[in-house]
Design a protein around this motif. Structure first.
Motif, PDB file in Angstrom:
ATOM      1  N   ILE A   1       0.858  -1.201   0.000  1.00  0.00           N
ATOM      2  CA  ILE A   1       0.000   0.000   0.000  1.00  0.00           C
ATOM      3  C   ILE A   1       0.893   1.249   0.000  1.00  0.00           C
ATOM      4  O   ILE A   1       0.632   2.221  -0.703  1.00  0.00           O
ATOM      5  N   ALA A   2       1.949   1.186   0.793  1.00  0.00           N
ATOM      6  CA  ALA A   2       2.889   2.305   0.838  1.00  0.00           C
ATOM      7  C   ALA A   2       3.773   2.326  -0.412  1.00  0.00           C
ATOM      8  O   ALA A   2       3.918   3.366  -1.060  1.00  0.00           O
ATOM      9  N   GLU A   3       4.300   1.156  -0.763  1.00  0.00           N
ATOM     10  CA  GLU A   3       5.284   1.133  -1.853  1.00  0.00           C
ATOM     11  C   GLU A   3       4.641   1.319  -3.221  1.00  0.00           C
ATOM     12  O   GLU A   3       5.105   2.128  -4.025  1.00  0.00           O
ATOM     13  N   HIS A   4       3.575   0.565  -3.476  1.00  0.00           N
ATOM     14  CA  HIS A   4       2.990   0.592  -4.814  1.00  0.00           C
ATOM     15  C   HIS A   4       1.964   1.719  -4.972  1.00  0.00           C
ATOM     16  O   HIS A   4       1.969   2.441  -5.962  1.00  0.00           O
ATOM     17  N   TYR A   5       1.103   1.862  -3.975  1.00  0.00           N
ATOM     18  CA  TYR A   5       0.026   2.856  -4.096  1.00  0.00           C
ATOM     19  C   TYR A   5       0.395   4.208  -3.477  1.00  0.00           C
ATOM     20  O   TYR A   5      -0.362   5.163  -3.582  1.00  0.00           O
ATOM     21  N   LYS A   6       1.526   4.239  -2.796  1.00  0.00           N
ATOM     22  CA  LYS A   6       2.030   5.486  -2.188  1.00  0.00           C
ATOM     23  C   LYS A   6       1.022   6.107  -1.210  1.00  0.00           C
ATOM     24  O   LYS A   6       0.788   7.323  -1.210  1.00  0.00           O
ATOM     25  N   LYS A   7       0.376   5.254  -0.419  1.00  0.00           N
ATOM     26  CA  LYS A   7      -0.569   5.760   0.599  1.00  0.00           C
ATOM     27  C   LYS A   7      -0.066   5.380   1.982  1.00  0.00           C
ATOM     28  O   LYS A   7       0.382   4.253   2.188  1.00  0.00           O
ATOM     29  N   PRO A   8      -0.167   6.293   2.941  1.00  0.00           N
ATOM     30  CA  PRO A   8       0.182   5.946   4.324  1.00  0.00           C
ATOM     31  C   PRO A   8      -0.873   5.017   4.943  1.00  0.00           C
ATOM     32  O   PRO A   8      -2.060   5.155   4.652  1.00  0.00           O
ATOM     33  N   LEU A   9      -0.404   4.096   5.783  1.00  0.00           N
ATOM     34  CA  LEU A   9      -1.317   3.262   6.566  1.00  0.00           C
ATOM     35  C   LEU A   9      -0.773   3.193   7.991  1.00  0.00           C
ATOM     36  O   LEU A   9       0.408   2.920   8.199  1.00  0.00           O
ATOM     37  N   VAL A  10      -1.636   3.483   8.956  1.00  0.00           N
ATOM     38  CA  VAL A  10      -1.227   3.386  10.357  1.00  0.00           C
ATOM     39  C   VAL A  10      -2.141   2.375  11.044  1.00  0.00           C
ATOM     40  O   VAL A  10      -3.362   2.558  11.106  1.00  0.00           O
ATOM     41  N   VAL A  11      -1.560   1.276  11.520  1.00  0.00           N
ATOM     42  CA  VAL A  11      -2.311   0.270  12.267  1.00  0.00           C
ATOM     43  C   VAL A  11      -2.725   0.898  13.603  1.00  0.00           C
ATOM     44  O   VAL A  11      -1.877   1.435  14.326  1.00  0.00           O
TER      45      VAL A  11
ATOM     46  N   LEU B   1       1.368  12.533   5.367  1.00  0.00           N
ATOM     47  CA  LEU B   1       0.873  13.243   4.179  1.00  0.00           C
ATOM     48  C   LEU B   1       1.591  14.587   4.027  1.00  0.00           C
ATOM     49  O   LEU B   1       2.006  14.977   2.940  1.00  0.00           O
ATOM     50  N   GLU B   2       1.745  15.270   5.158  1.00  0.00           N
ATOM     51  CA  GLU B   2       2.391  16.588   5.084  1.00  0.00           C
ATOM     52  C   GLU B   2       3.857  16.463   4.657  1.00  0.00           C
ATOM     53  O   GLU B   2       4.373  17.290   3.915  1.00  0.00           O
ATOM     54  N   ALA B   3       4.511  15.387   5.113  1.00  0.00           N
ATOM     55  CA  ALA B   3       5.916  15.196   4.764  1.00  0.00           C
ATOM     56  C   ALA B   3       6.078  14.555   3.384  1.00  0.00           C
ATOM     57  O   ALA B   3       7.199  14.304   2.934  1.00  0.00           O
ATOM     58  N   GLY B   4       4.936  14.263   2.727  1.00  0.00           N
ATOM     59  CA  GLY B   4       4.997  13.621   1.412  1.00  0.00           C
ATOM     60  C   GLY B   4       5.485  12.189   1.490  1.00  0.00           C
ATOM     61  O   GLY B   4       6.053  11.658   0.538  1.00  0.00           O
ATOM     62  N   GLU B   5       5.241  11.545   2.648  1.00  0.00           N
ATOM     63  CA  GLU B   5       5.718  10.176   2.831  1.00  0.00           C
ATOM     64  C   GLU B   5       4.564   9.171   2.705  1.00  0.00           C
ATOM     65  O   GLU B   5       3.399   9.538   2.845  1.00  0.00           O
ATOM     66  N   ALA B   6       4.915   7.931   2.453  1.00  0.00           N
ATOM     67  CA  ALA B   6       3.935   6.839   2.497  1.00  0.00           C
ATOM     68  C   ALA B   6       4.611   5.642   3.146  1.00  0.00           C
ATOM     69  O   ALA B   6       5.459   4.998   2.538  1.00  0.00           O
ATOM     70  N   LYS B   7       4.244   5.417   4.411  1.00  0.00           N
ATOM     71  CA  LYS B   7       4.865   4.312   5.151  1.00  0.00           C
ATOM     72  C   LYS B   7       3.774   3.513   5.866  1.00  0.00           C
ATOM     73  O   LYS B   7       2.663   3.996   6.072  1.00  0.00           O
ATOM     74  N   VAL B   8       4.149   2.291   6.278  1.00  0.00           N
ATOM     75  CA  VAL B   8       3.281   1.534   7.177  1.00  0.00           C
ATOM     76  C   VAL B   8       3.800   1.779   8.587  1.00  0.00           C
ATOM     77  O   VAL B   8       4.977   1.536   8.867  1.00  0.00           O
ATOM     78  N   GLU B   9       2.948   2.323   9.442  1.00  0.00           N
ATOM     79  CA  GLU B   9       3.355   2.558  10.831  1.00  0.00           C
ATOM     80  C   GLU B   9       2.410   1.799  11.763  1.00  0.00           C
ATOM     81  O   GLU B   9       1.291   1.476  11.388  1.00  0.00           O
ATOM     82  N   ASN B  10       2.884   1.559  12.968  1.00  0.00           N
ATOM     83  CA  ASN B  10       2.120   0.762  13.923  1.00  0.00           C
ATOM     84  C   ASN B  10       1.880   1.566  15.208  1.00  0.00           C
ATOM     85  O   ASN B  10       2.754   1.663  16.058  1.00  0.00           O
ATOM     86  N   GLN B  11       0.699   2.158  15.315  1.00  0.00           N
ATOM     87  CA  GLN B  11       0.365   2.897  16.532  1.00  0.00           C
ATOM     88  C   GLN B  11       0.006   1.934  17.674  1.00  0.00           C
ATOM     89  O   GLN B  11       0.086   2.278  18.838  1.00  0.00           O
ATOM     90  N   TYR B  12      -0.404   0.717  17.306  1.00  0.00           N
ATOM     91  CA  TYR B  12      -0.979  -0.242  18.267  1.00  0.00           C
ATOM     92  C   TYR B  12       0.054  -1.305  18.616  1.00  0.00           C
ATOM     93  O   TYR B  12      -0.262  -2.479  18.748  1.00  0.00           O
ATOM     94  N   ASN B  13       1.328  -0.868  18.767  1.00  0.00           N
ATOM     95  CA  ASN B  13       2.375  -1.881  18.960  1.00  0.00           C
ATOM     96  C   ASN B  13       2.306  -2.557  20.326  1.00  0.00           C
ATOM     97  O   ASN B  13       3.000  -3.530  20.566  1.00  0.00           O
ATOM     98  N   ARG B  14       1.444  -2.053  21.217  1.00  0.00           N
ATOM     99  CA  ARG B  14       1.289  -2.762  22.493  1.00  0.00           C
ATOM    100  C   ARG B  14       0.551  -4.085  22.295  1.00  0.00           C
ATOM    101  O   ARG B  14       0.569  -4.942  23.161  1.00  0.00           O
TER     102      ARG B  14
END
Lengths: 383, 92
Positions: free
Chosen positions: A214-224, A243-256
């Motif tokens: 989703i990040a690499e191919h579609y260039k969209k951020p995703l945050v779990v 979005l503001e930084a022009g980035e698209a990464k997979v991030e994990n907010q729910y890492n607990r």
């Protein structure tokens, strides 16, 4: 303040809301339409409505409630198949309570039960397996439902049945898988999304790596994201920052809760027992390639579709029902012609009105209160 | 269905099947521990631990703060009662 004060950490919530407002304002310069972020999971949808999250967000952010309510996307034809199996005299049909009221073309499981079919609500597939042990002269069928969150429980139950040599247990499998679903959303021309809140408990099972495309191919951020209101606000803030930084990464907010690599035991059970179907039909969305799973050849003896020779027939949704458009975010629940009139949680016409995770039922339950208080809440939230 | 519910492991019921007795909001029922049990570790190690239970399967070991916060959210979402009822029904 009506809602924000109820959050686990109201001060943090206020800071996040201010930050979200500021980033959204900067991102809105020159934009003609809102920043659209989809929460994929029905649990998030429920939480968003309950806590009035949409009303404390700036107008420039629009949340699109995704297809992540497994009960809501069950097509009518599959419910008809359930009823057909449940009405066989030798069958004890077991299901999660959520699925009882989903309308089929003629009746729901609840109606079938009232008419004499042996339909029983269970909490766990293990309960269905114990019914099979206790009733060797009956055929116990479990209605397997859900994304990867519930898929391991079904898989482990089938493994246990095989281990014990139980032959009067089978699975009517309607499990669906998240990645092809998100891909279908991304490929749909109706949907122009800027980013995603990724599902929490699906990710607990599958980990974060499967979202990389989703990040690499579609260039969209995703945050779990987690399910508390603060989790949702923080995850939205993380999407906006990307979005503001022009980035698209997979991030994990729910890492607990969500380990990077998912749950090995669960994944192994899934891969032993299930394989992808060529395609699976979704209510309102039509057929999505590889979005459903079925039992592998080794476990085919546990497949209710094979056991009872079920030939699935596709049945069109009622003409008046606009669940598909709501699912795609094309219209809002209250813009549907039958919302709150012919279609209510008591007598649902469409599946989105059945489960508390469905956008329509959630809006019906909490929506009115929020609209009345909207101005007040927004004012208080930012003050 | 997708939110799960926190419970505290009270005892081990069946080591081979990896079943534990879990207390969820005062209701006790058998829960599979196979997705949280570490290989080579005795199951007794998990007694008194909190776990997040999805449809009868412990899917994640959590700390008590997380458990309490999740219980509060479930109560506010109106899902607590529903889950407990379903659990009781299934246990009978």
């Amino acid at each position: 303040m009506k809602y924000v004060d109820e959050f686990r950490d109201p001060e943090k919530a206020k800071v996040l809301i201010n930050e979200i407002n500021e980033i959204a304002e900067r991102l809105s310069v020159g934009r003609t339409r809102p920043i659209r972020i989809m929460e994929v999971c029905g649990g998030h949808t429920h939480s968003i409505f309950r806590y009035g999250i949409e009303n404390i967000l700036p107008k420039s952010i629009e949340l699109i409630h995704g297809p992540g309510c497994p009960v809501c996307v069950l097509p009518m034809g599959r419910v008809d198949d359930c009823v057909k199996i449940a009405e066989r005299p030798e069958v004890i049909f077991t299901t999660f309570g959520d699925a009882m009221r989903v309308p089929g073309s003629k009746k729901s499981l609840l109606v079938a039960k009232a008419e004499g079919a042996d339909v029983r609500m269970v909490y766990s597939p293990m309960d269905a397996l114990s019914l099979a042990r206790k009733n060797p002269d009956r055929e116990v069928v479990f209605f397997g439902l859900g994304f990867e969150t519930t898929m391991p429980s079904t898989a482990l139950t089938v493994l246990q049945a095989k281990k014990e040599g139980i032959t009067n247990f089978s699975l009517f499998c309607n499990h669906i898988t998240i990645i092809p679903t998100v891909k279908a959303v991304l490929d749909s021309p109706d949907m122009q999304l800027e980013g995603f809140l990724g599902p929490g408990h699906v990710s607990m099972v599958i980990g974060n790596a499967p979202y990389a495309f989703i990040a690499e191919h579609y260039k969209k951020p995703l945050v779990v994201a987690g399910f508390e209101p603060l989790d949702i606000l923080q995850s939205l803030w993380m999407v906006l920052k990307q979005l503001e930084a022009g980035e698209a990464k997979v991030e994990n907010q729910y890492n607990r809760i969500v380990p990077e690599g998912g749950n090995d035991v669960a994944l192994e059970a899934i891969s032993k027992v299930f394989r992808l179907r060529e395609f699976f039909e979704w209510r309102g969305l039509g057929s999505i390639d590889h979005s459903g799973v079925q039992l592998t050849d080794e476990y085919l003896d546990y497949d209710a579709e094979t056991k009872f020779s079920i030939k699935s027939i596709s049945v069109a949704d009622p003409m008046s029902c606009q669940c598909g458009e709501v699912l795609k975010g094309v219209i809002k629940p209250w813009e549907c012609k039958v919302f709150g009139k012919a279609c209510t949680p008591e007598v649902p016409l469409g599946a989105l009105m059945v489960s508390s995770e469905g956008a329509c039922a959630a809006y019906y339950q909490y929506g009115g209160i929020e609209i009345d208080n909207e101005e007040e809440i927004v004012e208080e939230a930012v003050s | 269905m997708c939110l799960g519910i926190p419970g505290k492991i009270v005892s081990i019921v069946d080591v081979e099947q990896q079943l534990g007795l879990v207390d969820v909001g005062g209701i006790q029922r058998e829960v599979s521990l196979s997705c949280v049990a570490e290989e080579g570790q005795p199951l007794e190690k998990y007694i008194d631990e909190w776990v997040l239970v999805h449809v009868g399967f412990a899917m994640s070991v959590i700390d008590e703060n997380e458990a309490q916060a999740t219980l509060a959210v479930l109560t506010e979402l109106g899902e607590m009662q529903q889950e407990l009822q379903a659990m009781q029904q299934g246990a009978s």
